[in-house]
Every structure is written in C-alpha cells, then in structure tokens.
Design a protein around this motif. Structure first.
Motif, PDB file in Angstrom:
ATOM      1  N   HIS A  93       0.822  -1.216   0.000  1.00 20.85           N
ATOM      2  CA  HIS A  93       0.000   0.000   0.000  1.00 20.85           C
ATOM      3  C   HIS A  93       0.859   1.270   0.000  1.00 20.85           C
ATOM      4  CE1 HIS A  93       1.056  -0.801   4.154  1.00 20.85           C
ATOM      5  NE2 HIS A  93       0.772   0.454   4.458  1.00 20.85           N
ATOM      6  N   VAL A  94       2.152   1.118  -0.253  1.00 20.38           N
ATOM      7  CA  VAL A  94       3.078   2.261  -0.241  1.00 20.38           C
ATOM      8  C   VAL A  94       3.178   2.860  -1.638  1.00 20.38           C
ATOM      9  CG1 VAL A  94       5.481   2.969   0.083  1.00 20.38           C
ATOM     10  CG2 VAL A  94       4.408   1.402   1.721  1.00 20.38           C
ATOM     11  N   ILE A  95       3.100   4.173  -1.708  1.00 17.98           N
ATOM     12  CA  ILE A  95       3.309   4.929  -2.946  1.00 17.98           C
ATOM     13  C   ILE A  95       4.538   5.801  -2.739  1.00 17.98           C
ATOM     14  CG2 ILE A  95       2.341   6.630  -4.538  1.00 17.98           C
ATOM     15  CD1 ILE A  95      -0.432   5.786  -3.565  1.00 17.98           C
ATOM     16  N   THR A  96       5.470   5.794  -3.679  1.00 21.35           N
ATOM     17  CA  THR A  96       6.723   6.542  -3.500  1.00 21.35           C
ATOM     18  C   THR A  96       6.904   7.594  -4.590  1.00 21.35           C
ATOM     19  OG1 THR A  96       8.130   5.076  -4.842  1.00 21.35           O
ATOM     20  CG2 THR A  96       7.770   4.448  -2.535  1.00 21.35           C
ATOM     21  N   HIS A 118      16.061   1.002  -7.186  1.00 19.46           N
ATOM     22  CA  HIS A 118      15.729  -0.409  -7.367  1.00 19.46           C
ATOM     23  C   HIS A 118      16.791  -1.300  -6.747  1.00 19.46           C
ATOM     24  CE1 HIS A 118      12.768   1.247 -10.138  1.00 19.46           C
ATOM     25  NE2 HIS A 118      12.181   0.065 -10.124  1.00 19.46           N
ATOM     26  N   GLU A 119      18.045  -0.883  -6.859  1.00 18.16           N
ATOM     27  CA  GLU A 119      19.137  -1.668  -6.292  1.00 18.16           C
ATOM     28  C   GLU A 119      19.047  -1.719  -4.768  1.00 18.16           C
ATOM     29  OE1 GLU A 119      23.996  -1.856  -6.669  1.00 18.16           O
ATOM     30  OE2 GLU A 119      23.009   0.097  -6.771  1.00 18.16           O
ATOM     31  N   HIS A 120      18.708  -0.610  -4.132  1.00 13.83           N
ATOM     32  CA  HIS A 120      18.753  -0.530  -2.675  1.00 13.83           C
ATOM     33  C   HIS A 120      17.413  -0.799  -1.989  1.00 13.83           C
ATOM     34  CE1 HIS A 120      22.901   0.788  -2.337  1.00 13.83           C
ATOM     35  NE2 HIS A 120      22.689   1.620  -3.350  1.00 13.83           N
ATOM     36  N   HIS A 124      13.639  -5.303  -3.570  1.00 17.26           N
ATOM     37  CA  HIS A 124      13.710  -6.196  -2.412  1.00 17.26           C
ATOM     38  C   HIS A 124      12.461  -6.151  -1.537  1.00 17.26           C
ATOM     39  CE1 HIS A 124      17.896  -6.347  -3.612  1.00 17.26           C
ATOM     40  NE2 HIS A 124      17.956  -5.024  -3.503  1.00 17.26           N
ATOM     41  N   VAL A 125      11.475  -5.330  -1.916  1.00 18.02           N
ATOM     42  CA  VAL A 125      10.239  -5.235  -1.144  1.00 18.02           C
ATOM     43  C   VAL A 125       9.054  -5.366  -2.101  1.00 18.02           C
ATOM     44  CG1 VAL A 125      11.276  -3.810   0.665  1.00 18.02           C
ATOM     45  CG2 VAL A 125      10.188  -2.702  -1.309  1.00 18.02           C
ATOM     46  N   ASN A 126       7.854  -5.528  -1.550  1.00 17.78           N
ATOM     47  CA  ASN A 126       6.677  -5.779  -2.389  1.00 17.78           C
ATOM     48  C   ASN A 126       5.914  -4.503  -2.745  1.00 17.78           C
ATOM     49  OD1 ASN A 126       5.844  -5.503   0.328  1.00 17.78           O
ATOM     50  ND2 ASN A 126       3.935  -6.617  -0.054  1.00 17.78           N
ATOM     51  N   VAL A 127       6.666  -3.457  -3.122  1.00 18.88           N
ATOM     52  CA  VAL A 127       6.024  -2.236  -3.603  1.00 18.88           C
ATOM     53  C   VAL A 127       5.583  -2.467  -5.050  1.00 18.88           C
ATOM     54  CG1 VAL A 127       8.216  -1.231  -4.351  1.00 18.88           C
ATOM     55  CG2 VAL A 127       6.276   0.268  -3.856  1.00 18.88           C
ATOM     56  N   SER A 128       4.398  -2.004  -5.395  1.00 24.08           N
ATOM     57  CA  SER A 128       3.887  -2.187  -6.749  1.00 24.08           C
ATOM     58  C   SER A 128       4.617  -1.265  -7.718  1.00 24.08           C
ATOM     59  CB  SER A 128       2.387  -1.887  -6.788  1.00 24.08           C
ATOM     60  OG  SER A 128       1.671  -2.761  -5.936  1.00 24.08           O
ATOM     61  N   PRO A 129       5.043  -1.766  -8.875  1.00 25.84           N
ATOM     62  CA  PRO A 129       5.760  -0.912  -9.837  1.00 25.84           C
ATOM     63  C   PRO A 129       4.990   0.345 -10.213  1.00 25.84           C
ATOM     64  CG  PRO A 129       5.961  -3.216 -10.449  1.00 25.84           C
ATOM     65  CD  PRO A 129       4.990  -3.169  -9.317  1.00 25.84           C
ATOM     66  N   GLU A 130       3.638   0.234 -10.295  1.00 28.78           N
ATOM     67  CA  GLU A 130       2.850   1.406 -10.674  1.00 28.78           C
ATOM     68  C   GLU A 130       2.809   2.452  -9.566  1.00 28.78           C
ATOM     69  OE1 GLU A 130      -0.092  -1.862  -9.371  1.00 28.78           O
ATOM     70  OE2 GLU A 130       1.764  -1.685 -10.543  1.00 28.78           O
ATOM     71  N   ASN A 131       3.237   2.089  -8.375  1.00 27.61           N
ATOM     72  CA  ASN A 131       3.274   3.047  -7.258  1.00 27.61           C
ATOM     73  C   ASN A 131       4.629   3.729  -7.094  1.00 27.61           C
ATOM     74  OD1 ASN A 131       0.631   2.571  -6.618  1.00 27.61           O
ATOM     75  ND2 ASN A 131       1.061   1.136  -4.944  1.00 27.61           N
ATOM     76  N   ILE A 132       5.571   3.406  -7.979  1.00 25.82           N
ATOM     77  CA  ILE A 132       6.913   4.003  -7.923  1.00 25.82           C
ATOM     78  C   ILE A 132       6.966   5.182  -8.891  1.00 25.82           C
ATOM     79  CG2 ILE A 132       9.365   3.613  -8.392  1.00 25.82           C
ATOM     80  CD1 ILE A 132       8.882   0.645  -7.680  1.00 25.82           C
TER      81      ILE A 132
END
Length: 652
Positions: A93-96, A118-120, A124-132
């Motif tokens: 549920h995180v948006i960055t 992406h490297e750090h 390594h976490v389950n953030v949705s690509p569309e929320n990045i």
C-alpha cells in the motif's frame, strides 16, 4: 514545533552535553537529534518509517513516501528491506515519489537514481511498480516543464506526501535545490553546482562524466509534506549542518528555507553535529561539566578566539567568553594556563615509537620496548606517505621494525590513459625482447576505445591498474627505507568490484587483517581515521581493523596484549587541535623527504581520477595541512616547527 517520533536514547553517549539547562538548543532553528553513529541514526529513521507504513496499512490507507538517494539513506533502506524480509513489513500500500533524477541519464544507467532505488530498495520489497514515481531523466527539453507539472499533480492525486526523507548536500541543497532556489519553487529542471558535481564524481569515474543538470522537487513541494526527516552523516557535512540549523533563512543555503516546517527533524551523527554551538562551544549556551576533554577544547578555542598564546590568557578573557565557571573551578588563571600548556607541550614528540629512557615523563608513546614492531595500515596504496610519511620515515630511522600493509589495490583510481601507456610499453618491450603476448593487444584496444555508460574495466585492465598502484607503493615505501619483506598487499575482497560502489565488509576482509596482526604481533598500529574520504574506503578499512582487534581481544590473543592503536588523517581532513594526542614535528628536510615519497605515486598526480572538491594535488594538500598544524601550535605559544603530523589514540 511538533515533537519528533525519533527518540535518540543514545544521546546520553555524547561527550559534551551542557548540564541542567533548558536552552542548550537556543541557537537552533530546526529540531535536531544527535546519535553516536550514522548506523544508530539510520535505524531510528527506518523505525519511524516502518511504524508509519504499518499504521497506514492498519487504517486501510495508502502510505505516501518521498524518498532520497545518495549515500545518506542507504542504511535506512537496508533496514527497511530487513524488516520486510524478517518482520513482514508490507509495502503493498506504499506509494513513492523520489526527489530527483539526473537529466540526460537513462534509467538503465548504473548511475541513475532509478537504478539506485531499485538496487537498494524497490527490488527487495513488495512495492507495486505502478506506485513508484521517479522523474524521467531522458526526455526532450521542450517536454520537461509538462513532465514536472505532471509530477506535482501525481503527488496531489496520491493525497500528498505523508513523509519526506532528505539528505543535505554541502552546498546546502535538498533534493537538487541548489543555492538560489526559493521557497516557492516546484518540481523543475536545474543546473547543478560545481561542488555538488565534485561530490558525485566518484560515482561517475570523474567529474567530467557527472551530468550538469537534474530534475528535482522544489522547496515548496517538499514543504507540503506532512513530516520531514533530514539526515546528515560525517565531518564533511558539519559546516553546512551548522548553517542549515542555526543560520537565517536564505536562498544561498536552501535547507534553511525548511525552518518554517511544523514537523521537521534533522538527524545527525556526532561528526555531522561537530560545528553546532551546543557541541563546538557548549559554554556559550549553558553551564558545562568541565572534564579534561572539554577543558582542552575550551582553552584552545579561547586562545584562538582572542588571538593570544595560552600563557597570555587573562581572567577577563575567560569571563568575557562564557568560561568563567571553568576559571572559578580552578582558582588561578596562571595555574590553569600553565597546566594546560604543559599538557599540550607533551603531545609534541620527535619519537613516535617512544623515546628510550623517558619512562614516567608523560610522553604520548611508551618508552619500552625500545625497538617496537609497527604496522602502518594504508587503505589506498598512497595513504601511508600522504598522511604520515614523515612519521613513517622517523620510525624506521629510530630502529623500529616497520611493516606497511596496503589494504586495497586502488585500481579504479588509475586513469585509462595511464594504464594504456603502461600496456603499450609492456607490449613494445616484450616485442623488443623477442617475446610474444597475445593478451596485450586486446587490453590496448579496450583502453583505446570509448567507455560505454561508465562500464567497469575488464579484469585484465584492472589487474594492470592494480600493478601500477602496487609498483608505486613499493617505490614510496622503499624510498623511506622499508625492506621489501615488510611491504604487504592485502587486496581486501570488498573493494574488488571494478566500480566506485563496493561490496559490504565481509568475514574474509576481517580475517585477512587479523592474520597479519597475529603474524606480526605489533606494539603499534597506525590506521586511517580520515572518514571524510569521498570513496568511503577509509571507513570500511578502519572497520575491518577494529573488528579484527575486537575478535583478537575477545579471544584473549597474545598478538595484541601490548598493542596501541594510533589514528592518522589523510588528504581530506586533519584532526582538530583539541583532538590531537601525538604531534610529530618535521624539519624542512623531512618535509622534502615526504614530498619525494608522495611523488613516487605518479598515477595520482596531474589530474587524479578522484580529486574531490579540492583542486590541489595530494602532496600539496598534505604539506599545507602539516604546515598549518605546526603554525597553530606555534600560535598557541609553543615551539615553531616547519610542519607536524598529527595522531589520536584509539581504544579498542
């Protein structure tokens, strides 16, 4: 000002804390918390972010994070990844929204902030690509404005930033808001300051490769975040931290424009806090406990502030500069001055390995054994002569068994042009002697071609560069009189990535250091305490030594039963006068001898790859720093010398 969730209980570990006063932070315009180390501070920041993510998730709400790049937040991201893997911290549920990105740099570039995040973190976490969300570095100039306004709109549509993580650059920039940015600025394209580009040079194999422009959130964008945490680690940030925290709001120091935010915390380690008034001159804000360390710091500051030698300081000088309680506790200004003068004088010694027959005289180093076994650990292949070349030579001249250990190869600091020159020479020499070498033409072709996207050199090229550094190190150590059997190359594995980004310190690195110490069983170890090194290599190398010594101490090893550890500083900074515990004077002849030893490192002269923000060559930096140390001692009323090298004893 809203109270911060960050609670550094470790503040009790600070050395100089004024007592019983409620106004110790009265010079500070930003809420500031100080931790003993960047590690401790990073864990506290990560804990706050994790708590926010969980609370938002439990409420069924999105958690909108503004994220930063650079070296400052790396440990924060590592801890968030650990919490995801080991504690189930959920990023679904995180948006960055990232602060910035270099303009002209594709996302595939290893130097892009897209790649960094992406490297750090993101991989390594389950953030949705569309929320990045990260600004696009590659787009036509005419599309930049629309892209920036769209970025602003996306932040608003997400509900605004719940939390904004920031670092601070040495120009005072936050994000890439360089000096001149105003409080109304939004996401936009900006030209980078030269100092900012210099600081990034190590990541780009030299400043010439650093982009000149970037896309960045504006000050107004950042100010709209509901919570801001700004981090700064290390001595290099101390001066700009003081300006940001204690200075008046000014476009010349963009971080000061955040002072009006109702929920902002500056998180520092002790080194980054060093110039804050409550740390640097705590007697100006509240009564102090005048222990030995603070007395030393205070008297040196007073002498320099009023421009008088120590023995000329008067009661009036102490009283007018917030130090009347120190004077009152000692009773006599004469006795206070003479006692400290004698203490400072005893830090000066021409016998860094100890002078025979001087037991009980309060000298920095023990008199016995008369002939000591010494290890000089040099992170890079030239730190030994740059940082302590005069002391190195004196230890040998005075009969000690001196070993020098070069911890890393230093291969990435050799330019392709230098490597090409050596490769062509070897090829021509081999051909001249009638030999053949099928590998050199390929190496020469690689070095003659253009580098693609700052790609790493091949293993063969890196080997050539390492051999160049090794030969120069041998030449410098030999010049000072070191036998070849006392020259050691550790080639610690953490360094051997072929890029500025290194691996984490590993068990093998520590074991290599430990084995050398066990074999030599030194009475003295000299190591680099210069943590302002822009590569970060010095800190990793020092950590390896400290961890090896801790292991040996835990194992009750006889190898270190009589070992003292002395720290030197190198090309990037010097110990403050009140921190110096041994000062080794040099004559004009010894200054020239040290200079010649540094000259053996030809690949690090005339356009060195990792110059940093200082345009001087390394020999010039070292020489001028050593002369300045001697001048400062002289201004305090002590004997005048041509130059001095300074050391601080480190417990382990």
């Amino acid at each position: 000002m809203t109270a911060s969730p960050i609670s550094p209980s470790a503040n009790a570990d600070l050395q100089y804390r004024p007592v019983g006063a409620t106004d110790e932070t009265r010079f500070e315009q930003l809420h500031t918390e100080i931790f003993p180390s960047a590690e401790r501070g990073s864990l506290a920041v990560a804990a706050e972010i994790a708590t926010l993510i969980r609370s938002k998730g439990e409420a069924g709400q999105a958690c909108v994070l503004g994220l930063a790049t650079g070296s400052s937040p790396i440990r924060v991201y590592e801890e968030l990844v650990r919490r995801h893997r080991e504690e189930g911290l959920d990023f679904s549920h995180v948006i960055t929204f990232n602060l910035d990105e270099y303009y002209g740099l594709p996302r595939s570039s290893q130097s892009s902030y897209w790649y960094f995040m992406h490297e750090h973190l993101f991989d390594h976490v389950n953030v949705s690509p569309e929320n990045i969300h990260i600004p696009r570095g590659v787009l036509p100039l005419e599309e930049v404005f629309a892209h920036c306004m769209d970025y602003e709109q996306r932040i608003k549509e997400a509900g605004g930033l719940d939390f904004q993580l920031l670092g601070i650059g040495r120009t005072g920039h936050v994000g890439f808001n360089e000096p001149g940015s105003n409080s109304r600025s939004l996401t936009r394209l900006i030209t980078l300051d030269h100092l900012t580009r210099s600081d990034a040079a190590a990541e780009f194999n030299g400043i010439a490769n650093v982009p000149t422009r970037a896309l960045t959130m504006g000050i107004a964008t950042i100010m709209q975040a509901r919570r801001i945490v700004m981090m700064a680690w290390g001595n290099k940030k101390a001066e700009i931290v003081r300006k940001a925290v204690e200075g008046a709001p000014s476009v010349q120091t963009p971080a000061t424009l955040l002072q009006g935010h109702p929920n902002l915390t500056m998180v520092l380690d002790t080194e980054a806090s060093a110039q804050l008034t409550r740390i640097h001159t705590p007697w100006l804000v509240a009564p102090c406990r005048w222990d030995e360390a603070l007395t030393r710091q205070g008297i040196i500051w007073l002498s320099r502030h009023v421009k008088k030698p120590i023995l000329n300081l008067t009661e009036r000088d102490y009283n007018l500069n917030g130090m009347s309680d120190l004077l009152a506790s000692r009773g006599s200004v004469y006795q206070l001055n003479i006692d400290f003068f004698n203490t400072l004088q005893r830090t000066i010694t021409g016998w860094p390995g100890g002078k025979p027959g001087t037991e009980g005289q309060g000298r920095p180093e023990r008199a016995t054994p008369h002939r000591k076994r010494v290890i000089i650990f040099s992170p890079h292949p030239d730190d030994d002569v740059i940082s302590m070349g005069g002391t190195f030579a004196r230890l040998i001249e005075q009969g000690h068994e001196v070993h020098v250990a070069y911890q890393v190869s230093g291969n990435i600091a050799v330019s392709d042009s230098d490597a090409l020159r050596y490769a062509e020479f070897c090829y021509d020499l081999n051909k001249k002697m009638g030999g053949q070498n099928d590998r050199l033409p390929a190496v020469i072709a690689e070095l003659s071609g253009s580098r693609n996207d700052l790609a790493s050199n091949s293993k063969k090229v890196l080997d050539i560069k390492a051999l160049i550094r090794r030969g120069e190190a041998i030449a410098g150590a030999r010049y000072l009189g070191t036998p070849d059997e006392h020259i050691h190359f550790l080639d610690m594995p953490f360094y051997e990535t072929g890029r500025s980004k290194k691996k984490d310190l590993g068990a093998k690195d520590i074991q290599i250091v430990r084995e050398l110490i066990e074999r030599i069983r030194p009475h003295q170890i000299f190591a680099a305490g210069d943590l302002a090194d822009p590569h970060g290599t010095h800190k990793v190398c020092l950590d390896a030594i400290l961890q090896a010594l801790t292991q040996l101490r835990t194992d009750d090893s006889p190898a270190i039963t009589d070992t003292w550890l002395w720290l030197y500083r190198g090309a990037w900074q010097e110990w403050a006068l009140h921190e110096i515990e041994m000062a080794v004077p040099m004559s004009p002849r010894q200054v020239e001898q040290k200079r010649t030893a540094i000259f053996q490192h030809q690949s690090q002269k005339d356009g060195v790859v990792f110059q940093g923000e200082d345009d001087r060559e390394f020999w010039q930096r070292a020489e001028q720093r050593n002369r300045k140390t001697a001048q400062l001692y002289n201004q305090l009323g002590l004997t005048e010398y041509a130059a001095m090298e300074a050391f601080r004893k480190q417990a382990f």
